[in-house]
Design an enzyme around this catalytic site. Structure first.
Site, short mmCIF file in Angstrom:
data_model
loop_
_atom_site.label_atom_id
_atom_site.label_comp_id
_atom_site.label_asym_id
_atom_site.label_seq_id
_atom_site.Cartn_x
_atom_site.Cartn_y
_atom_site.Cartn_z
CG HIS A 16 -94.21 -53.30 -37.71
ND1 HIS A 16 -95.15 -54.16 -38.25
CD2 HIS A 16 -93.01 -53.71 -38.20
CE1 HIS A 16 -94.54 -55.04 -39.03
NE2 HIS A 16 -93.24 -54.79 -39.01
CD GLU A 17 -89.48 -53.21 -37.19
OE1 GLU A 17 -88.99 -54.30 -36.83
OE2 GLU A 17 -89.84 -52.99 -38.35
CD GLU A 35 -92.54 -58.24 -41.18
OE1 GLU A 35 -92.96 -57.10 -40.89
OE2 GLU A 35 -91.44 -58.66 -40.81
#
Length: 344
Positions: free
Chosen positions: A189-190, A243
């Protein structure tokens, strides 16, 4: 100050001489009032000149916007992006130095088993991204990836990847991840934020927000109201969109890297439980946050899990993953459990 009588007589004579001289030279001078100056441009929406200028600005801005719409990798979302990667890297390097100063006393050495374990997982994620046909390989080439583990028991669970390839993982998040697949969910994700160049996207929108803020100020005259409107209507929804995109890209990349995509649902379930214990009811107010609520993320993961499982199967993970782990353990040794960190 009082003056003497002689001074008054001299002053009267002097004034008469000055008036005579002024009358004599008056014909050679041009009397100009202060408000005779040529008026400058004034913002008036009803003025034809103003409308013409605004139409030119709007047309030029629209063309610039359309010319800089670029497609994000994996998700295919088109977004406004005009900031060069070099500026991202410069910002990332500056942030890296600042974060290092703050966390230097808590960093685990590179030889530490946890640092090595996280580095191996992250390396598999980067390799999987390079295999994705939608990824611009030039954005990943020449980057010196480096993983830092911040072993600070008081710090909240967190992880992030800076532009330029520096990775920070706080030890408090390892208990929530529990295993390699959970950790891969967080790392992918990051990593996806940088892969999709979300830092550059935010910077690209800054002039737009500035113009809108100025226009709103002319209407409301209140900076606080302007900021509240822009945050609730534009900035926060845009942040939640990025996000969500990072969730999607990360899920696909971790599946391609042969990490179990089903673990992502469990991970966000554990994250939701943690939020309820620490934040309480405030965790449910998504519109006040830059991140989607964990429950929404779980719903999204369930919708995407079929596509992620297909990528997992196409990568022949069911057969090769066991061999890969055996090979990895024979070379690097068995990974230690996540609960190995101890305070200093």
């Amino acid at each position: 100050m009082f003056r003497r009588l002689g001074d008054k007589i001299f002053s009267a004579t002097q004034n008469a001489s000055i008036r005579f001289t002024t009358l004599r030279t008056y014909h050679h001078a041009t009397y100009r009032r202060f408000n005779n100056a040529r008026p400058g441009f004034q913002f008036n929406i009803h003025d034809p000149t103003t409308r013409k200028i605004l139409s030119y600005v709007a047309a030029g801005g629209g063309l610039f916007y359309l010319a800089n719409l670029k497609e994000a990798p994996v998700s295919g979302r088109r977004r406004f992006l005009w900031i060069p990667p070099s500026l991202e890297t410069m910002i990332g390097n500056s942030s890296y130095k600042s974060i290092l100063r703050e966390t230097s006393s808590f960093l685990l050495p590179e030889s530490h088993p946890t640092t090595q374990r996280v580095s191996k997982i992250f390396s598999r994620i980067v390799d999987a991204a390079l295999k994705d046909p939608t990824v611009d390989k030039t954005l990943l080439q020449g980057i010196e990836w480096k993983v830092h583990i911040v072993n600070n028991p008081r710090a909240p669970p967190n992880a992030f990847v800076l532009p330029g390839g520096k990775v920070f993982v706080f030890s408090s998040i390892l208990d929530i991840c529990q295993n390699d697949d959970g950790l891969a969910t967080v790392l992918s994700h990051e990593f996806s934020h940088q892969l999709a160049r979300h830092t550059a996207e935010n910077l690209s929108k800054t002039p737009i927000y500035l113009v809108l803020s100025t226009l709103l100020y002319t209407v409301t005259g209140a900076e606080y109201i302007n900021r509240l409107l822009l945050d609730s209507i534009l900035r926060m929804p845009a942040s939640r969109q990025m996000e969500t995109e990072a969730d999607y890209i990360g899920l696909m990349i971790m599946s391609r890297a042969c990490f179990d995509p089903h673990e992502s649902i469990k991970l966000w379930g554990r994250m939701s439980d943690f939020e309820k214990k620490t934040i309480g009811a405030g965790a449910k107010f998504e519109f006040l946050s830059t991140h989607p609520a964990s429950e929404r993320r779980i719903d999204n993961m369930r919708q995407w899990i079929s596509q992620a499982s297909q990528l997992y199967d196409q990568s022949d993970c069911g057969h090769s993953n066991g061999y890969y782990k055996s090979f990895q353990n024979s070379i690097f040794g068995s990974p230690e459990p996540p609960f190995i960190l101890r305070g200093f």
